[in-house]
Design a protein around this motif. Structure first.
Motif, PDB file in Angstrom:
ATOM      1  N   THR A 135      52.259 -19.191  36.091  1.00 36.42           N
ATOM      2  CA  THR A 135      50.850 -19.177  35.701  1.00 36.42           C
ATOM      3  C   THR A 135      50.572 -20.220  34.622  1.00 36.42           C
ATOM      4  OG1 THR A 135      50.644 -16.834  36.280  1.00 36.42           O
ATOM      5  CG2 THR A 135      48.991 -17.724  34.789  1.00 36.42           C
ATOM      6  N   VAL A 136      51.419 -20.269  33.603  1.00 38.91           N
ATOM      7  CA  VAL A 136      51.231 -21.255  32.532  1.00 38.91           C
ATOM      8  C   VAL A 136      51.416 -22.667  33.076  1.00 38.91           C
ATOM      9  CG1 VAL A 136      52.167 -22.140  30.353  1.00 38.91           C
ATOM     10  CG2 VAL A 136      51.818 -19.684  30.655  1.00 38.91           C
ATOM     11  N   LEU A 137      52.440 -22.884  33.880  1.00 37.21           N
ATOM     12  CA  LEU A 137      52.693 -24.227  34.406  1.00 37.21           C
ATOM     13  C   LEU A 137      51.572 -24.712  35.324  1.00 37.21           C
ATOM     14  CD1 LEU A 137      56.532 -24.191  35.096  1.00 37.21           C
ATOM     15  CD2 LEU A 137      55.298 -25.308  33.225  1.00 37.21           C
ATOM     16  N   ALA A 138      50.883 -23.790  35.970  1.00 34.65           N
ATOM     17  CA  ALA A 138      49.768 -24.178  36.836  1.00 34.65           C
ATOM     18  C   ALA A 138      48.621 -24.782  36.028  1.00 34.65           C
ATOM     19  CB  ALA A 138      49.279 -22.977  37.638  1.00 34.65           C
ATOM     20  N   SER A 139      48.496 -24.369  34.771  1.00 37.84           N
ATOM     21  CA  SER A 139      47.403 -24.898  33.948  1.00 37.84           C
ATOM     22  C   SER A 139      47.877 -25.891  32.888  1.00 37.84           C
ATOM     23  CB  SER A 139      46.644 -23.749  33.272  1.00 37.84           C
ATOM     24  OG  SER A 139      47.495 -23.046  32.407  1.00 37.84           O
ATOM     25  N   ARG A 153      64.734 -22.386  43.401  1.00 33.94           N
ATOM     26  CA  ARG A 153      63.893 -21.988  44.541  1.00 33.94           C
ATOM     27  C   ARG A 153      62.875 -23.072  44.906  1.00 33.94           C
ATOM     28  NH1 ARG A 153      61.542 -16.112  43.921  1.00 33.94           N
ATOM     29  NH2 ARG A 153      60.635 -16.777  45.904  1.00 33.94           N
ATOM     30  N   GLY A 154      62.849 -24.167  44.162  1.00 33.64           N
ATOM     31  CA  GLY A 154      61.925 -25.252  44.450  1.00 33.64           C
ATOM     32  C   GLY A 154      60.501 -24.982  43.999  1.00 33.64           C
ATOM     33  N   LEU A 155      60.324 -24.022  43.076  1.00 34.99           N
ATOM     34  CA  LEU A 155      58.989 -23.651  42.613  1.00 34.99           C
ATOM     35  C   LEU A 155      58.544 -24.466  41.406  1.00 34.99           C
ATOM     36  CD1 LEU A 155      59.370 -19.798  43.070  1.00 34.99           C
ATOM     37  CD2 LEU A 155      58.271 -21.440  44.625  1.00 34.99           C
ATOM     38  N   ILE A 156      59.511 -25.049  40.705  1.00 34.91           N
ATOM     39  CA  ILE A 156      59.214 -25.917  39.560  1.00 34.91           C
ATOM     40  C   ILE A 156      60.179 -27.093  39.579  1.00 34.91           C
ATOM     41  CG2 ILE A 156      58.418 -23.983  38.121  1.00 34.91           C
ATOM     42  CD1 ILE A 156      61.152 -24.747  36.482  1.00 34.91           C
ATOM     43  N   THR A 157      59.828 -28.108  38.799  1.00 38.85           N
ATOM     44  CA  THR A 157      60.762 -29.212  38.547  1.00 38.85           C
ATOM     45  C   THR A 157      60.989 -29.278  37.043  1.00 38.85           C
ATOM     46  OG1 THR A 157      58.960 -30.821  38.348  1.00 38.85           O
ATOM     47  CG2 THR A 157      59.991 -30.554  40.532  1.00 38.85           C
ATOM     48  N   ARG A 158      62.136 -29.816  36.678  1.00 40.44           N
ATOM     49  CA  ARG A 158      62.445 -30.058  35.271  1.00 40.44           C
ATOM     50  C   ARG A 158      62.971 -31.475  35.152  1.00 40.44           C
ATOM     51  NH1 ARG A 158      66.361 -25.507  33.223  1.00 40.44           N
ATOM     52  NH2 ARG A 158      67.458 -26.153  35.074  1.00 40.44           N
ATOM     53  N   ARG A 159      62.595 -32.117  34.054  1.00 42.43           N
ATOM     54  CA  ARG A 159      63.072 -33.475  33.811  1.00 42.43           C
ATOM     55  C   ARG A 159      63.110 -33.715  32.313  1.00 42.43           C
ATOM     56  NH1 ARG A 159      58.763 -36.575  32.354  1.00 42.43           N
ATOM     57  NH2 ARG A 159      56.715 -35.812  32.952  1.00 42.43           N
ATOM     58  N   ARG A 190      66.209 -35.317  24.726  1.00 40.73           N
ATOM     59  CA  ARG A 190      66.717 -33.948  24.525  1.00 40.73           C
ATOM     60  C   ARG A 190      65.704 -32.912  24.980  1.00 40.73           C
ATOM     61  NH1 ARG A 190      67.436 -34.293  18.345  1.00 40.73           N
ATOM     62  NH2 ARG A 190      65.482 -35.319  18.786  1.00 40.73           N
ATOM     63  N   MET A 191      64.441 -33.304  25.051  1.00 40.34           N
ATOM     64  CA  MET A 191      63.367 -32.392  25.426  1.00 40.34           C
ATOM     65  C   MET A 191      63.265 -32.328  26.946  1.00 40.34           C
ATOM     66  SD  MET A 191      59.309 -32.577  24.454  1.00 40.34           S
ATOM     67  CE  MET A 191      59.645 -32.701  22.714  1.00 40.34           C
ATOM     68  N   ARG A 192      63.230 -31.090  27.480  1.00 42.27           N
ATOM     69  CA  ARG A 192      63.088 -30.888  28.923  1.00 42.27           C
ATOM     70  C   ARG A 192      61.655 -30.482  29.217  1.00 42.27           C
ATOM     71  NH1 ARG A 192      66.701 -32.281  32.559  1.00 42.27           N
ATOM     72  NH2 ARG A 192      66.515 -30.347  33.685  1.00 42.27           N
ATOM     73  N   LEU A 193      61.059 -31.144  30.208  1.00 41.80           N
ATOM     74  CA  LEU A 193      59.696 -30.843  30.629  1.00 41.80           C
ATOM     75  C   LEU A 193      59.745 -30.098  31.953  1.00 41.80           C
ATOM     76  CD1 LEU A 193      58.035 -34.306  29.895  1.00 41.80           C
ATOM     77  CD2 LEU A 193      58.183 -32.311  28.388  1.00 41.80           C
ATOM     78  N   ALA A 194      58.826 -29.174  32.123  1.00 39.75           N
ATOM     79  CA  ALA A 194      58.749 -28.391  33.360  1.00 39.75           C
ATOM     80  C   ALA A 194      57.382 -28.578  33.987  1.00 39.75           C
ATOM     81  CB  ALA A 194      58.992 -26.914  33.061  1.00 39.75           C
ATOM     82  N   ALA A 195      57.350 -28.549  35.306  1.00 40.29           N
ATOM     83  CA  ALA A 195      56.093 -28.657  36.045  1.00 40.29           C
ATOM     84  C   ALA A 195      56.197 -27.799  37.305  1.00 40.29           C
ATOM     85  CB  ALA A 195      55.805 -30.106  36.421  1.00 40.29           C
ATOM     86  N   ILE A 196      55.085 -27.235  37.704  1.00 41.88           N
ATOM     87  CA  ILE A 196      55.048 -26.441  38.927  1.00 41.88           C
ATOM     88  C   ILE A 196      54.991 -27.388  40.123  1.00 41.88           C
ATOM     89  CG2 ILE A 196      52.528 -26.202  38.928  1.00 41.88           C
ATOM     90  CD1 ILE A 196      52.981 -23.260  39.874  1.00 41.88           C
ATOM     91  N   THR A 197      55.662 -27.025  41.194  1.00 41.29           N
ATOM     92  CA  THR A 197      55.642 -27.827  42.418  1.00 41.29           C
ATOM     93  C   THR A 197      54.510 -27.335  43.327  1.00 41.29           C
ATOM     94  OG1 THR A 197      57.118 -26.311  43.586  1.00 41.29           O
ATOM     95  CG2 THR A 197      58.163 -28.124  42.336  1.00 41.29           C
ATOM     96  N   GLY A 249      55.349 -23.987  44.382  1.00 43.32           N
ATOM     97  CA  GLY A 249      55.094 -23.006  43.329  1.00 43.32           C
ATOM     98  C   GLY A 249      53.627 -22.629  43.256  1.00 43.32           C
ATOM     99  N   ARG A 250      52.745 -23.613  43.374  1.00 43.47           N
ATOM    100  CA  ARG A 250      51.297 -23.341  43.369  1.00 43.47           C
ATOM    101  C   ARG A 250      50.900 -22.468  44.558  1.00 43.47           C
ATOM    102  NH1 ARG A 250      48.337 -25.929  39.679  1.00 43.47           N
ATOM    103  NH2 ARG A 250      49.206 -27.810  38.760  1.00 43.47           N
ATOM    104  N   LYS A 251      51.478 -22.781  45.700  1.00 42.51           N
ATOM    105  CA  LYS A 251      51.179 -22.006  46.913  1.00 42.51           C
ATOM    106  C   LYS A 251      51.612 -20.549  46.734  1.00 42.51           C
ATOM    107  CE  LYS A 251      52.167 -22.011  51.864  1.00 42.51           C
ATOM    108  NZ  LYS A 251      52.911 -22.688  52.945  1.00 42.51           N
ATOM    109  N   LEU A 252      52.817 -20.353  46.199  1.00 45.61           N
ATOM    110  CA  LEU A 252      53.304 -19.001  45.959  1.00 45.61           C
ATOM    111  C   LEU A 252      52.414 -18.274  44.952  1.00 45.61           C
ATOM    112  CD1 LEU A 252      55.517 -16.819  46.403  1.00 45.61           C
ATOM    113  CD2 LEU A 252      56.646 -17.792  44.407  1.00 45.61           C
ATOM    114  N   LEU A 253      52.035 -18.961  43.894  1.00 43.86           N
ATOM    115  CA  LEU A 253      51.179 -18.367  42.868  1.00 43.86           C
ATOM    116  C   LEU A 253      49.856 -17.900  43.474  1.00 43.86           C
ATOM    117  CD1 LEU A 253      51.253 -17.792  39.820  1.00 43.86           C
ATOM    118  CD2 LEU A 253      50.213 -20.031  39.469  1.00 43.86           C
ATOM    119  N   ARG A 254      49.248 -18.741  44.312  1.00 42.00           N
ATOM    120  CA  ARG A 254      47.995 -18.348  44.974  1.00 42.00           C
ATOM    121  C   ARG A 254      48.202 -17.138  45.874  1.00 42.00           C
ATOM    122  NH1 ARG A 254      47.380 -23.922  45.285  1.00 42.00           N
ATOM    123  NH2 ARG A 254      48.142 -23.969  47.431  1.00 42.00           N
TER     124      ARG A 254
END
Length: 161
Positions: A52-56, A86-92, A99-106, A109-114
């Motif tokens: 939910t947070v990553l979607a926004s 599970r392929g619902l988010i990516t991290r980079r 050293r900082m890791r960023l996360a994003a919804i794929t 992930g958006r489809k599952l959230l909906r």
């Protein structure tokens, strides 16, 4: 008369007057309702909160993400690893600070959230449904007030909107 190593009946029944006991029990009940409603998705309430947070808030660092939902760095790392598997988010790694890791919804992930939204909302609604309709908003405001007022005691700070 109870001895020093036994509890009186009054002590046992006082559990109903202990906020921590009742909050923990209500949390258990809500998680059971969430898992019942959302069983087909194989997502925990914490994972749902992360999605939910990553979607926004795309490309958010893990520490900030943890603060958005009130979980510590170690826990968020594990949650993100399971969602990434599970392929619902990516991290980079961040381009600014490796050293900082960023996360994003794929998109998955958006489809599952909906797909989950209606059933997750049903779990939330079921949790407070026993309250009279006119008391539900006040109950939620009181919970948010308690969380905000006691925030410094948590393992990590939570930033409520």
């Amino acid at each position: 008369m109870p001895t020093d190593d036994t509890l009186s009946d009054d002590s046992y029944h006082s559990l109903a007057q202990r906020p921590g006991f009742l909050i923990r029990r209500l949390h258990q009940i809500h998680v059971a309702m969430f898992m019942e409603e959302c069983a087909e998705f194989n997502i925990t309430p914490v994972q749902y909160s992360v999605l939910t947070v990553l979607a926004s808030m795309p490309d958010i660092d893990q520490v900030t993400l943890g603060a958005q939902i009130g979980i510590d760095r170690t826990t968020i790392t594990g949650v993100l690893a399971r969602l990434a598997d599970r392929g619902l988010i990516t991290r980079r790694a961040s381009a600014v600070d490796r050293r900082m890791r960023l996360a994003a919804i794929t998109p998955e992930g958006r489809k599952l959230l909906r797909r989950m939204d209606r059933k997750a909302q049903r779990a939330h609604d079921r949790t407070i449904a026993p309250l009279p309709k006119e008391e539900r908003a006040a109950f939620l405001r009181s919970l948010a007030h308690l969380v905000d007022a006691c925030n410094d005691y948590g393992r990590t700070s939570l930033h409520l909107p």
